[in-house]
Design an enzyme around this catalytic site. Structure first.
Site, PDB file in Angstrom:
ATOM      1  N   ASP A 174      -7.801  33.382  15.357  1.00 22.16           N
ATOM      2  CA  ASP A 174      -8.093  32.224  14.499  1.00 22.16           C
ATOM      3  C   ASP A 174      -9.286  31.410  14.996  1.00 22.16           C
ATOM      4  O   ASP A 174      -9.750  30.512  14.289  1.00 22.16           O
ATOM      5  CB  ASP A 174      -6.878  31.270  14.459  1.00 22.16           C
ATOM      6  CG  ASP A 174      -5.745  31.794  13.590  1.00 22.16           C
ATOM      7  OD1 ASP A 174      -6.002  32.664  12.738  1.00 22.16           O
ATOM      8  OD2 ASP A 174      -4.612  31.317  13.778  1.00 22.16           O
ATOM      9  N   LYS A 214      -5.692  24.303  10.558  1.00 20.75           N
ATOM     10  CA  LYS A 214      -5.871  25.133   9.352  1.00 20.75           C
ATOM     11  C   LYS A 214      -4.517  25.391   8.708  1.00 20.75           C
ATOM     12  O   LYS A 214      -3.470  25.362   9.369  1.00 20.75           O
ATOM     13  CB  LYS A 214      -6.555  26.467   9.677  1.00 20.75           C
ATOM     14  CG  LYS A 214      -5.771  27.428  10.597  1.00 20.75           C
ATOM     15  CD  LYS A 214      -4.808  28.356   9.895  1.00 20.75           C
ATOM     16  CE  LYS A 214      -3.980  29.157  10.896  1.00 20.75           C
ATOM     17  NZ  LYS A 214      -2.653  29.486  10.550  1.00 20.75           N
TER      18      LYS A 214
END
Ligand code: ATP
Length: 315
Positions: free
Chosen positions: A141, A11
């Site tokens: 995350d 990401k």
């Protein structure tokens, strides 16, 4: 019982704002997260004995219980001991393509892949939101890595609101091979230097919501406006990382000089990314910055925005 191969995307942070302290010791954040096509591959196979084995082709990634992929398997074993008893343990092989300690959630996405893969292998039938709740126990995350795409992340990063998928943008990433920035260092240093700007836990929700400035970025995403997204990139952690690491600033300036849509450090760094509207433009920028900085320690990648999180590899 069959084996599973999963693709685990990295990401980038299109937006990272630190709002304040939380009573649990974490920071309250407002982030916009984006999955990209740079990804690890996680192969999970049954081994018949009651143990978890992790192997990784990258020498700096631990193979023991500190590996986030191991922690994900251990968490499921603890939650569902009958599954381990019925199906036996697993061997997890990580093909590492995502640079480590890079601000790209490499470890978190491996953990996310193990949760998704073991849910399938052990036939647990967990929903995506149940997997995300388990993932949040491993790292902030991990829920986003399971879900993927484009999302607004609040709380400590685990409360997700999906946004319109952006699949028309490309990214060039660059990282100095021997430079790692610890996430803990980045947040602690930010707290030392900027905590006077924090909203305290006691202040009401409305005050906190007014403080969040991610609205224009969310709007640019809703309009799929790459040029506005590029201009609105924001990362509070640059305020501590760039003064400490001038070579990261130099990299950012080199990307800027190439007329990209926008450039920013991802997460706690030190990876710097730049957005472009085509793959050809991403490759042009990569070559130009490589020539401009000419440091053999500097690694580059290009990738595309993707709209999925963890998915099965095509066999
Ligand atoms: P984030 O963006 O979530 O802060 P990161 O990309 O900066 O993460 P990681 O690549 O996840 O950082 O690695 C941070 C540290 O975690 C590494 O130094 C490594 O020792 C450890 N680690 C544990 N498991 C893994 C894994 N599966 N892959 C990479 N690193 C791992």
């Amino acid at each position: 019982m069959r084996s599973y191969s999963l693709i685990a995307p990295a990401k980038i942070n299109l937006y990272l704002e630190i709002i304040g302290d939380r009573s649990d010791g974490y920071h309250e954040l407002a982030m916009v997260l984006q999955s990209i096509s740079l990804a690890d591959q996680i192969d999970i196979q049954p081994i018949g004995i009651d143990t978890i084995i992790v192997r990784c082709d990258h020498a700096e990634v631990p193979n023991d219980h500190t590996n986030l992929a191991y922690r994900a398997a251990a968490l499921l074993t603890k939650q569902f001991p009958e599954a381990m008893a019925q199906f036996g343990g697993v061997e997890i092989n990580i093909k590492k393509n995502i640079p480590i300690a890079a601000g790209l959630a490499g470890g978190s996405t491996d953990a996310a892949a193990v949760l998704v893969g073991l849910d399938l292998m052990w036939q647990l039938g967990l929903t995506q939101s149940e997997l995300e709740v388990l993932g949040a126990q491993i790292g902030s995350d991990v829920p986003f890595c399971i879900q993927g795409g484009t999302a607004l992340a609040t709380g400590r990063g685990e409360e997700l609101s999906p946004l319109k998928n952006l699949d028309n943008l490309y990214v060039v990433l660059a990282k100095y091979r021997n430079l790692g920035i610890s996430t803990i260092w980045a947040y602690q240093t930010y707290r030392q230097q900027f905590s006077q700007t924090y909203i305290s836990q006691a202040q009401d929700l409305e005050t906190r919501q007014h403080r969040v400035h991610s609205g224009p970025m969310v709007s640019a995403i809703m309009h799929a406006d790459g040029s506005a997204i590029g201009k609105l990139l924001h990362n509070d952690l640059e305020k501590v990382a760039l003064p400490e690491h001038p070579q990261v600033l130099e990299l950012r300036e080199a990307f800027e000089s190439q007329g990209v849509l926008g450039t920013m450090m991802s997460g706690s760094g030190p990876t710097v990314f730049a957005l472009t509207e085509s793959e050809a433009e991403a490759l042009r920028v990569l070559e130009a910055v490589k020539t401009q900085i000419a440091n053999p320690e500097l690694d580059f990648w290009t990738a595309k925005f993707v709209s999925t999180g963890i998915r099965l590899a095509q066999s």
